[in-house]
Design an enzyme around this catalytic site. Sequence first.
Site, short mmCIF file in Angstrom:
data_model
loop_
_atom_site.label_atom_id
_atom_site.label_comp_id
_atom_site.label_asym_id
_atom_site.label_seq_id
_atom_site.Cartn_x
_atom_site.Cartn_y
_atom_site.Cartn_z
N ASP A 1 -7.94 -5.53 0.05
CA ASP A 1 -8.56 -5.98 -1.08
C ASP A 1 -8.18 -7.57 -1.01
OD1 ASP A 1 -9.82 -3.90 -2.12
OD2 ASP A 1 -8.27 -3.12 -2.96
N HIS B 1 0.91 -1.05 0.23
CA HIS B 1 -0.06 -0.15 0.01
C HIS B 1 0.82 1.11 -0.13
CE1 HIS B 1 -3.32 2.83 0.87
NE2 HIS B 1 -4.06 1.70 0.52
#
Length: 432
Positions: free
Chosen positions: A367, A310
């Site tokens: 996700d 991320h």
Amino acid sequence: MSQKKAILKLDDKEFVLDTLVGTEGERAVDVRTLRDTTGYITFDDGYANTGACESKVTFIDGEKGILRYRGYSIEELAEKSTFIETAYLLIYGELPTAEQLKSFKARILDNAQIHEGLRIAISGFPSTAHPMAVLSATLNTLGCYYPELGTNERAHDLAQLDEAATVLISKVRTLAALAHRAKEGQPSVFPKPGNDYCSNFLHLMFAQPHADHVVHPEVARALDLILLLHADHEQNCSTSTVRMVASGGANLFASVSAGVCALWGPLHGGANQAVIEMLEEIHKSGDDGSRFIEAAKQKGSGVRLMGFGHRVYKNYDPRAKIIKAQCDKVLKLLNVNDPLLAIAMRLEEAALNDPYFKQRNLYPNVDFYSGIILKAIGIPTEMFTVIFAIGRMPGWISHWKEIAESPKQKIHRPRQIYMGNTERAYVPMEKR
Ligand code: CMC
């Protein structure tokens, strides 16, 4: 504005720059006057170190794994709130009273159906159309059915925001479900008045004509949690796109439609779909995940472990922690026995212990787990990013509102360092 000043030395001259401090202590050097005073711009490819706005919606501390909407921690909201209550919080800045929530929910329910013209338009898309393309197109088209809510006249559009926001939050779910049904060649069904937001979405997706689609409360809760966890994430790619489009004065429908396009990419919202596609590819090749991990570590291989890493979270993604617990619960409840899950768990285990991923702080993100839950509850892979878009709608609306309400708002217009050809004369065709 803080008392502290930054001194920049350039070409033997010193320039004094103001600094800013946010309510959570984040610091910034204010470079707004830099070009006028020094002739220099700042260069920050990918905006990784650029604060593009002041915002009161969401706070993230990527190092500490903190995420708060309007000051409330994501952990507490995930435990005690719902997607719809959180949507209200994001848009209006405060948790709703019982009366406010009741009226918000009633307006969302009242708006669940769409105009017949839009239904026909959706059936006109080819069956090969990706539902994200259909969603983006139909959200913009939706504005055409409400010309009074999206005029591109800022003060007017802002005054209509309560109505526009409920139209969007409600109808994005109907449009998404219709996009799926049209692709499957299934006739549309009507929303059920007694259903909560997520049960209605699943009903719209899966019900047979004249038959109810019964949803297990734990499944509806898992979907509600996925939406809540995706509801906002400060200045990410799609939200920055919404703000960019809004900064030019575009109405809410046009702005969120652009947000859907930005979300589609596999490095952003498309990652949840990419996770399952990656797992399927690994399974098909007979690999147990180890070969894929080795390929992801090779520079230039073009292979990435989807659902890992991320831009902001460098220790862990707090949303991933919450959703992992829900993921375990749903898989147990549904008694899922899917070979892809075994590969997913092996990838997670291996990557968490592998020095390559540890050194680069690459942890499973939200996700990774949301893709696994969505697959388990029967959502087709192509719809995963659409679910992300439904969840992100309140965040996009809040940011559009923040831009619209800011009296000093300028159009967003970054500069560049030009690296192309310098001026040259046109070459006639016969001399090329
Ligand atoms: N697999 C393998 N290596 C990776 C991965 C990955 N998933 N992510 C980053 N790296 C490596 C990258 O190759 C680089 O290595 P080196 O330093 O040797 O060159 C290093 O880690 C830093 O990567 P980066 O691309 O500079 O990091 P970034 O902050 O620009 O990218 C990211 C963040 C999310 C785009 C990236 O980690 C990625 O592509 N992840 C997979 C896609 C994904 O899951 N995206 C969903 C993000 S969560 C949803 C959302 O909020 O949008």
